[in-house]
Design a protein around this motif. Sequence first.
Motif, mmCIF file in Angstrom:
data_model
loop_
_atom_site.group_PDB
_atom_site.id
_atom_site.type_symbol
_atom_site.label_atom_id
_atom_site.label_comp_id
_atom_site.label_asym_id
_atom_site.label_seq_id
_atom_site.Cartn_x
_atom_site.Cartn_y
_atom_site.Cartn_z
ATOM 1 N N THR A 17 2.891 -4.744 -1.816
ATOM 2 C CA THR A 17 3.820 -4.799 -0.693
ATOM 3 C C THR A 17 3.543 -3.603 0.200
ATOM 4 O O THR A 17 3.412 -2.472 -0.290
ATOM 5 C CB THR A 17 5.276 -4.758 -1.194
ATOM 6 O OG1 THR A 17 5.461 -5.821 -2.141
ATOM 7 C CG2 THR A 17 6.245 -4.943 -0.059
ATOM 8 N N SER A 18 3.440 -3.850 1.495
ATOM 9 C CA SER A 18 3.164 -2.771 2.445
ATOM 10 C C SER A 18 4.408 -1.900 2.637
ATOM 11 O O SER A 18 5.508 -2.255 2.189
ATOM 12 C CB SER A 18 2.717 -3.359 3.787
ATOM 13 O OG SER A 18 3.788 -4.051 4.392
ATOM 14 N N LYS A 19 4.233 -0.779 3.331
ATOM 15 C CA LYS A 19 5.372 0.111 3.618
ATOM 16 C C LYS A 19 6.464 -0.600 4.404
ATOM 17 O O LYS A 19 7.639 -0.287 4.271
ATOM 18 C CB LYS A 19 4.902 1.335 4.400
ATOM 19 C CG LYS A 19 4.056 2.274 3.589
ATOM 20 C CD LYS A 19 3.614 3.461 4.438
ATOM 21 C CE LYS A 19 2.695 4.366 3.659
ATOM 22 N NZ LYS A 19 2.225 5.500 4.447
ATOM 23 N N SER A 20 6.057 -1.584 5.210
ATOM 24 C CA SER A 20 7.041 -2.324 6.020
ATOM 25 C C SER A 20 7.681 -3.483 5.247
ATOM 26 O O SER A 20 8.479 -4.224 5.810
ATOM 27 C CB SER A 20 6.389 -2.831 7.305
ATOM 28 O OG SER A 20 5.332 -3.707 6.986
ATOM 29 N N GLY A 21 7.307 -3.643 3.974
ATOM 30 C CA GLY A 21 7.926 -4.672 3.148
ATOM 31 C C GLY A 21 7.217 -6.013 3.143
ATOM 32 O O GLY A 21 7.728 -6.977 2.572
ATOM 33 N N ASN A 22 6.048 -6.095 3.759
ATOM 34 C CA ASN A 22 5.299 -7.352 3.793
ATOM 35 C C ASN A 22 4.380 -7.461 2.576
ATOM 36 O O ASN A 22 3.688 -6.498 2.225
ATOM 37 C CB ASN A 22 4.462 -7.459 5.065
ATOM 38 C CG ASN A 22 5.318 -7.485 6.306
ATOM 39 O OD1 ASN A 22 6.387 -8.083 6.319
ATOM 40 N ND2 ASN A 22 4.865 -6.825 7.354
ATOM 41 N N TRP A 24 1.082 -8.567 0.547
ATOM 42 C CA TRP A 24 -0.320 -8.734 0.893
ATOM 43 C C TRP A 24 -1.105 -9.057 -0.365
ATOM 44 O O TRP A 24 -0.656 -8.791 -1.479
ATOM 45 C CB TRP A 24 -0.902 -7.489 1.579
ATOM 46 C CG TRP A 24 -0.817 -6.241 0.737
ATOM 47 C CD1 TRP A 24 0.182 -5.317 0.741
ATOM 48 C CD2 TRP A 24 -1.759 -5.812 -0.249
ATOM 49 N NE1 TRP A 24 -0.074 -4.329 -0.180
ATOM 50 C CE2 TRP A 24 -1.272 -4.610 -0.797
ATOM 51 C CE3 TRP A 24 -2.962 -6.298 -0.729
ATOM 52 C CZ2 TRP A 24 -1.940 -3.906 -1.800
ATOM 53 C CZ3 TRP A 24 -3.636 -5.602 -1.725
ATOM 54 C CH2 TRP A 24 -3.123 -4.417 -2.237
#
Length: 114
Positions: A17-22, A24
């Motif tokens: 999960t990316s820092k923005s919550g997405n 991947w």
Amino acid sequence: MELQGKCIAALAIESGTSKSGNAWQKQNFVIETAGQYPKKVCLQLFGDKVNDCPNVGEEVKVSFDPESREWNGRWFTQLNAWKVERQQTAQPTPQPPVYAQTQPQGDMGDPLPF
């Protein structure tokens, strides 16, 4: 850029999960080129493209973009594949057997058909 070869390895899918919550996911695979001096090249598929990852042993043509990044004074390069085309392997077409045609035998009684 394009590269053609045989898939010799398909590594495990990595996800997070990316820092923005997405969410991947990515998957690396290795192809070996043909020729007198074959090269092994590791490429990366990202996102939904992981579904296009070739199976080991498949002949593929891969379109990719190279990208380099600097981190802590060191440079890292990755090859981001954006298109994977499976190549048709040339299968020999079965041909029906060819039989010699026999000629009617003459008065000489020759047992050979020609």
